[in-house]
Write an enzyme that holds these catalytic residues in place. Structure first.
Site, PDB file in Angstrom:
ATOM      1  N   LEU A  10       0.819  -1.214   0.000  1.00  0.00           N
ATOM      2  CA  LEU A  10       0.000   0.000   0.000  1.00  0.00           C
ATOM      3  C   LEU A  10       0.852   1.261   0.000  1.00  0.00           C
ATOM      4  O   LEU A  10       0.520   2.252  -0.668  1.00  0.00           O
ATOM      5  CB  LEU A  10      -0.915  -0.010   1.230  1.00  0.00           C
ATOM      6  CG  LEU A  10      -1.750   1.241   1.477  1.00  0.00           C
ATOM      7  CD1 LEU A  10      -2.729   1.483   0.328  1.00  0.00           C
ATOM      8  CD2 LEU A  10      -2.493   1.146   2.802  1.00  0.00           C
ATOM      9  N   LYS A  73     -14.863   0.864  14.932  1.00  0.00           N
ATOM     10  CA  LYS A  73     -15.185   0.139  16.171  1.00  0.00           C
ATOM     11  C   LYS A  73     -14.694   0.952  17.358  1.00  0.00           C
ATOM     12  O   LYS A  73     -13.855   1.855  17.211  1.00  0.00           O
ATOM     13  CB  LYS A  73     -14.557  -1.256  16.154  1.00  0.00           C
ATOM     14  CG  LYS A  73     -13.047  -1.262  15.920  1.00  0.00           C
ATOM     15  CD  LYS A  73     -12.518  -2.667  15.750  1.00  0.00           C
ATOM     16  CE  LYS A  73     -11.017  -2.649  15.486  1.00  0.00           C
ATOM     17  NZ  LYS A  73     -10.473  -4.013  15.295  1.00  0.00           N
ATOM     18  N   ARG A 108      -7.708  -3.906   1.913  1.00  0.00           N
ATOM     19  CA  ARG A 108      -9.051  -4.508   1.970  1.00  0.00           C
ATOM     20  C   ARG A 108      -9.662  -4.153   3.322  1.00  0.00           C
ATOM     21  O   ARG A 108      -9.633  -4.944   4.264  1.00  0.00           O
ATOM     22  CB  ARG A 108      -8.981  -6.023   1.775  1.00  0.00           C
ATOM     23  CG  ARG A 108      -8.586  -6.433   0.363  1.00  0.00           C
ATOM     24  CD  ARG A 108      -8.629  -7.952   0.217  1.00  0.00           C
ATOM     25  NE  ARG A 108      -8.451  -8.358  -1.166  1.00  0.00           N
ATOM     26  CZ  ARG A 108      -8.533  -9.610  -1.601  1.00  0.00           C
ATOM     27  NH1 ARG A 108      -8.796 -10.587  -0.744  1.00  0.00           N
ATOM     28  NH2 ARG A 108      -8.378  -9.898  -2.879  1.00  0.00           N
ATOM     29  N   ILE A 109     -10.199  -2.967   3.408  1.00  0.00           N
ATOM     30  CA  ILE A 109     -10.657  -2.428   4.685  1.00  0.00           C
ATOM     31  C   ILE A 109     -11.722  -3.320   5.329  1.00  0.00           C
ATOM     32  O   ILE A 109     -12.586  -3.869   4.650  1.00  0.00           O
ATOM     33  CB  ILE A 109     -11.182  -0.993   4.517  1.00  0.00           C
ATOM     34  CG1 ILE A 109     -12.268  -0.954   3.443  1.00  0.00           C
ATOM     35  CG2 ILE A 109     -10.061  -0.039   4.188  1.00  0.00           C
ATOM     36  CD1 ILE A 109     -12.970   0.385   3.320  1.00  0.00           C
ATOM     37  N   GLY A 110     -11.646  -3.429   6.654  1.00  0.00           N
ATOM     38  CA  GLY A 110     -12.614  -4.216   7.407  1.00  0.00           C
ATOM     39  C   GLY A 110     -12.404  -5.715   7.329  1.00  0.00           C
ATOM     40  O   GLY A 110     -13.057  -6.472   8.033  1.00  0.00           O
ATOM     41  N   CYS A 111     -11.507  -6.143   6.472  1.00  0.00           N
ATOM     42  CA  CYS A 111     -11.240  -7.584   6.325  1.00  0.00           C
ATOM     43  C   CYS A 111      -9.956  -7.911   7.086  1.00  0.00           C
ATOM     44  O   CYS A 111      -9.536  -7.154   7.950  1.00  0.00           O
ATOM     45  CB  CYS A 111     -11.135  -7.947   4.850  1.00  0.00           C
ATOM     46  SG  CYS A 111     -12.608  -7.455   3.906  1.00  0.00           S
ATOM     47  N   LEU A 113      -7.769  -8.792   9.841  1.00  0.00           N
ATOM     48  CA  LEU A 113      -7.933  -8.946  11.288  1.00  0.00           C
ATOM     49  C   LEU A 113      -9.342  -8.608  11.747  1.00  0.00           C
ATOM     50  O   LEU A 113      -9.815  -9.137  12.750  1.00  0.00           O
ATOM     51  CB  LEU A 113      -6.928  -8.051  12.023  1.00  0.00           C
ATOM     52  CG  LEU A 113      -5.448  -8.365  11.783  1.00  0.00           C
ATOM     53  CD1 LEU A 113      -4.577  -7.352  12.509  1.00  0.00           C
ATOM     54  CD2 LEU A 113      -5.103  -9.778  12.221  1.00  0.00           C
ATOM     55  N   ASP A 114     -10.031  -7.715  11.051  1.00  0.00           N
ATOM     56  CA  ASP A 114     -11.383  -7.318  11.460  1.00  0.00           C
ATOM     57  C   ASP A 114     -12.440  -8.355  11.096  1.00  0.00           C
ATOM     58  O   ASP A 114     -13.552  -8.317  11.623  1.00  0.00           O
ATOM     59  CB  ASP A 114     -11.740  -5.962  10.839  1.00  0.00           C
ATOM     60  CG  ASP A 114     -11.139  -4.815  11.633  1.00  0.00           C
ATOM     61  OD1 ASP A 114     -10.783  -5.035  12.801  1.00  0.00           O
ATOM     62  OD2 ASP A 114     -11.031  -3.698  11.086  1.00  0.00           O
TER      63      ASP A 114
END
Length: 246
Positions: A10, A73, A108-111, A113-114
């Protein structure tokens, strides 16, 4: 609007791209790609002073580049929901319009670890920015070639684990091997389960010659003992009687 998935780090995105990623409201950023953002851009106190709640979007400007922090969160050890992510995306869109952002790079936001599913998150990103003239690059890897999920895993190869002396390990291995052999014989070999019976070949010659001769003391209880030699006195009496008759 266009969206492209790119298998590169990134932080290798051109500087004319704004960067975006997800964080918790506590802004710990201790794991995954968030830890990279913390290390690279710092200024945590400035982010906290913005007092952005869950579903919002904080921002930093580093030289001419904007860095966006999607607060999805409350605490770092918790998980976001699709709804909190959608709220943060809506706020990110508003900031892109405000700052005239036309190029945006994000993981890949929210993916990772989340734990959200990328297929659904990608649809959310596409629908949110569909009516904007913006180019979005989704970068899958970091500079080590790992995904965000892999970055959060413990590195067992480099972890300092307690070592066991090789002599102890070897001795224990030998003991386990011997136990395995004993257990195998006791299960599979019927000979090992029964007392070994002596064979004639294993007995001394004098024992073989006399082992079938009964002994007066060897009879079983309740049985009469039979003499093993003829009664000589009875034989002599018979001879005397015959001589008298003649």
């Amino acid at each position: 609007m266009s969206i492209e998935e790119i298998k590169r780090d990134l932080f290798s995105a051109p500087e004319d791209h704004a960067l975006a990623h997800c964080v918790a409201r506590d802004l710990r950023m201790a794991k995954g790609i968030a830890a990279k953002f913390r290390s690279k851009f710092k200024r945590i106190e400035e982010l906290k002073s913005q007092n952005v709640g869950v579903g919002g979007c904080a921002a930093l400007k580093v030289d001419s580049q904007y860095i966006f922090y999607l607060v999805t969160k409350e605490l770092s050890y918790k998980k976001p929901t699709y709804q909190t992510l959608q709220n943060s995306l809506d706020n990110l869109k508003a900031k892109c319009i405000e700052y005239k952002i036309c190029k945006l790079a994000m993981p890949r936001i929210g993916c990772g670890l989340d734990g959200l599913h990328w297929g659904r998150v990608k649809e959310m990103v596409t629908k949110t920015f569909n009516n904007l003239d913006i180019r979005i690059g989704i970068y899958e890897f970091n500079e080590e070639g790992l995904t965000e999920w892999e970055m959060g895993k413990p590195n067992f190869q480099t972890s300092k684990l307690p070592t066991v002396p090789s002599t102890i390990t070897k001795s224990q291995t030998q003991v386990n091997h011997q136990k395995t052999r004993v257990n195998k014989h006791s299960k599979d070999d019927p000979i090992e389960r029964q007392p070994r019976q002596a064979k004639e070949a294993d007995l001394p010659t004098d024992v073989i010659g006399t082992r079938d001769v009964a002994s007066p003391t060897s009879s079983a209880p309740g049985q009469d003992t039979q003499p093993t030699t003829p009664d000589i006195s009875l034989h002599n009496d018979l001879n005397t009687t015959n001589e008298k008759r003649t």
